[in-house]
Enzyme design. Structure first.
Site, mmCIF file in Angstrom:
data_model
loop_
_atom_site.group_PDB
_atom_site.id
_atom_site.type_symbol
_atom_site.label_atom_id
_atom_site.label_comp_id
_atom_site.label_asym_id
_atom_site.label_seq_id
_atom_site.Cartn_x
_atom_site.Cartn_y
_atom_site.Cartn_z
ATOM 1 N N GLN A 165 5.784 -83.034 -2.349
ATOM 2 C CA GLN A 165 7.004 -83.725 -2.779
ATOM 3 C C GLN A 165 6.997 -84.017 -4.276
ATOM 4 O O GLN A 165 7.926 -83.641 -4.998
ATOM 5 C CB GLN A 165 7.155 -85.042 -2.002
ATOM 6 C CG GLN A 165 7.368 -84.867 -0.519
ATOM 7 C CD GLN A 165 7.603 -86.193 0.170
ATOM 8 O OE1 GLN A 165 8.728 -86.688 0.219
ATOM 9 N NE2 GLN A 165 6.556 -86.798 0.693
ATOM 10 N N TYR B 296 -4.681 -85.416 0.592
ATOM 11 C CA TYR B 296 -4.600 -85.356 2.051
ATOM 12 C C TYR B 296 -3.807 -86.594 2.452
ATOM 13 O O TYR B 296 -4.287 -87.717 2.326
ATOM 14 C CB TYR B 296 -6.007 -85.388 2.662
ATOM 15 C CG TYR B 296 -6.031 -85.275 4.178
ATOM 16 C CD1 TYR B 296 -6.416 -84.099 4.801
ATOM 17 C CD2 TYR B 296 -5.668 -86.358 4.979
ATOM 18 C CE1 TYR B 296 -6.447 -83.995 6.190
ATOM 19 C CE2 TYR B 296 -5.684 -86.264 6.358
ATOM 20 C CZ TYR B 296 -6.071 -85.085 6.960
ATOM 21 O OH TYR B 296 -6.085 -84.984 8.332
ATOM 22 N N THR B 297 -2.579 -86.397 2.930
ATOM 23 C CA THR B 297 -1.675 -87.529 3.140
ATOM 24 C C THR B 297 -1.324 -87.776 4.611
ATOM 25 O O THR B 297 -0.481 -88.627 4.900
ATOM 26 C CB THR B 297 -0.366 -87.317 2.361
ATOM 27 O OG1 THR B 297 0.234 -86.081 2.761
ATOM 28 C CG2 THR B 297 -0.633 -87.295 0.866
ATOM 29 N N ASP C 255 -0.526 -97.391 -2.224
ATOM 30 C CA ASP C 255 -0.544 -98.800 -1.838
ATOM 31 C C ASP C 255 -1.493 -99.048 -0.668
ATOM 32 O O ASP C 255 -1.846 -100.190 -0.376
ATOM 33 C CB ASP C 255 0.874 -99.255 -1.463
ATOM 34 C CG ASP C 255 1.497 -98.426 -0.340
ATOM 35 O OD1 ASP C 255 1.191 -97.214 -0.263
ATOM 36 O OD2 ASP C 255 2.284 -98.975 0.449
ATOM 37 N N TYR D 236 -7.433 -92.966 5.373
ATOM 38 C CA TYR D 236 -6.649 -92.460 4.237
ATOM 39 C C TYR D 236 -6.812 -93.356 3.022
ATOM 40 O O TYR D 236 -7.146 -92.897 1.922
ATOM 41 C CB TYR D 236 -5.174 -92.354 4.627
ATOM 42 C CG TYR D 236 -4.248 -92.123 3.462
ATOM 43 C CD1 TYR D 236 -4.275 -90.930 2.752
ATOM 44 C CD2 TYR D 236 -3.336 -93.110 3.057
ATOM 45 C CE1 TYR D 236 -3.425 -90.716 1.671
ATOM 46 C CE2 TYR D 236 -2.489 -92.899 1.988
ATOM 47 C CZ TYR D 236 -2.536 -91.707 1.300
ATOM 48 O OH TYR D 236 -1.697 -91.510 0.223
ATOM 49 N N LYS E 104 -8.745 -92.509 -0.602
ATOM 50 C CA LYS E 104 -8.004 -92.603 -1.869
ATOM 51 C C LYS E 104 -8.674 -93.613 -2.809
ATOM 52 O O LYS E 104 -8.726 -93.412 -4.025
ATOM 53 C CB LYS E 104 -6.552 -93.008 -1.602
ATOM 54 C CG LYS E 104 -5.715 -91.928 -0.923
ATOM 55 C CD LYS E 104 -5.528 -90.695 -1.791
ATOM 56 C CE LYS E 104 -4.546 -90.940 -2.926
ATOM 57 N NZ LYS E 104 -4.319 -89.691 -3.717
ATOM 58 N N TRP F 80 5.519 -95.291 -0.152
ATOM 59 C CA TRP F 80 6.667 -94.838 0.640
ATOM 60 C C TRP F 80 7.436 -93.712 -0.059
ATOM 61 O O TRP F 80 8.656 -93.775 -0.241
ATOM 62 C CB TRP F 80 7.614 -96.001 0.911
ATOM 63 C CG TRP F 80 7.047 -97.158 1.666
ATOM 64 C CD1 TRP F 80 5.732 -97.494 1.828
ATOM 65 C CD2 TRP F 80 7.789 -98.169 2.364
ATOM 66 N NE1 TRP F 80 5.602 -98.643 2.572
ATOM 67 C CE2 TRP F 80 6.846 -99.083 2.921
ATOM 68 C CE3 TRP F 80 9.138 -98.410 2.562
ATOM 69 C CZ2 TRP F 80 7.228 -100.194 3.661
ATOM 70 C CZ3 TRP F 80 9.519 -99.515 3.293
ATOM 71 C CH2 TRP F 80 8.581 -100.394 3.846
#
Length: 285
Positions: A11, A62-63, A102, A125, A129, A150
């Site tokens: 994105q 890696y989301t 966040d 996750y 991070k 978000w």
């Protein structure tokens, strides 16, 4: 200046590619996971050296928050080891702009998180991070970390697109109302990343927070998506406990953006305004 953008098919990477034409004084190299696996240290070094890269924008991540709970090694390889590889290749050669999350916070705060707030990720996750952040903070490479939340875009898969699709398929949807934060239009974040390229990193803070202005819940976010797009689908609020997922998520992850607004001298768009822009773009496409 030669700029490498990793995760270029995601994105944020896609938005940076599209908006980079407005910053044409630089040469851009866009690499996705297929063309550049950042967990491959030799390949990372080769790409950076052969193209004389001076700045890396690391959008690779890696989301898959829930899958990370069962694929911890994969998440750690990309979110932590991959960052380490970039730092090793950049040492003495260039700068790093890194995107974080966040989810490094536990969600127990009652006021917007500042950059110096105590970090305590509650899922794999967020932990991976955070480890990537620690590699950066302990490195000699000039770097900035931009935590965001978000994220959505007209590119890729995200909450906005999912709601638009489900809203056309169903008459009603249940959406969580007790997780609070602020959406981030990836295009707005892309402009901040591109604008930061020419800044003197030695005069900058190490960590910044960026999301769109305002505060909302996933429920209110979904309501706004339906309202703006004109989709006739009723949204009902539910609690997190009524929608169990493999990964725990912070109940409150609103980010304080005072530092980035002051040091970057920017005005951040309100989340509903950016949402309108994104939905218009999705509808055009």
């Amino acid at each position: 200046m030669n700029i490498l953008v990793t995760g270029a098919s995601g994105q944020l990477g896609s938005e940076i590619r599209e908006k980079s034409t407005e910053f044409s004084q630089h040469n851009y190299f866009f690499e996705d996971s297929k063309s550049l696996d950042i967990t491959d240290s030799e390949k990372v070094k080769e790409v950076i050296e052969e193209n004389n890269i001076e700045v890396v924008m690391n959008c690779a991540a890696y989301t898959s928050v829930d899958k990370a709970e069962s694929e911890e090694l994969n998440a750690e390889n990309v979110n932590s080891l991959g960052v380490k590889n970039l730092l090793l290749a950049l040492k003495g050669k260039g700068k790093l702009i890194h995107i974080s999350t966040d989810y490094v916070f536990n969600g127990k705060s009652y006021e917007p998180y500042k950059e110096e707030h105590y970090v305590e990720p509650i899922g794999v996750y967020g932990k991976t991070k955070r480890l990537g952040e620690e590699y950066i903070l302990n490195s000699e490479v000039e770097s900035i970390i931009i935590r965001t939340s978000w994220v959505y875009s007209s590119f890729g898969n995200n909450f906005v697109k999912t709601m638009l699709r489900l809203g056309k398929e169903r008459n009603e949807l249940n959406v969580i109302f007790d997780q609070i934060g602020s959406p981030t239009y990836a295009r707005d974040l892309a402009l901040v990343c591109l604008d930061s390229i020419d800044k003197d990193f030695s005069n900058l803070s190490k960590i910044y927070h960026y999301s769109n202005e305002g505060v909302t819940s996933w429920y209110d976010f979904a309501k706004a998506i339906m309202e703006i797009s004109g989709v006739d689908c009723k949204i009902y609020p539910i609690e997190t406990k009524d929608y169990p997922t493999p990964a725990k998520r912070p109940n409150y992850s609103l980010l304080n953006k005072t530092k980035i607004k002051k040091e970057f001298n920017i005005t951040i768009p309100y989340w509903r305004d950016s949402l309108k822009d994104c939905i218009k773009k999705i509808e055009r496409n």
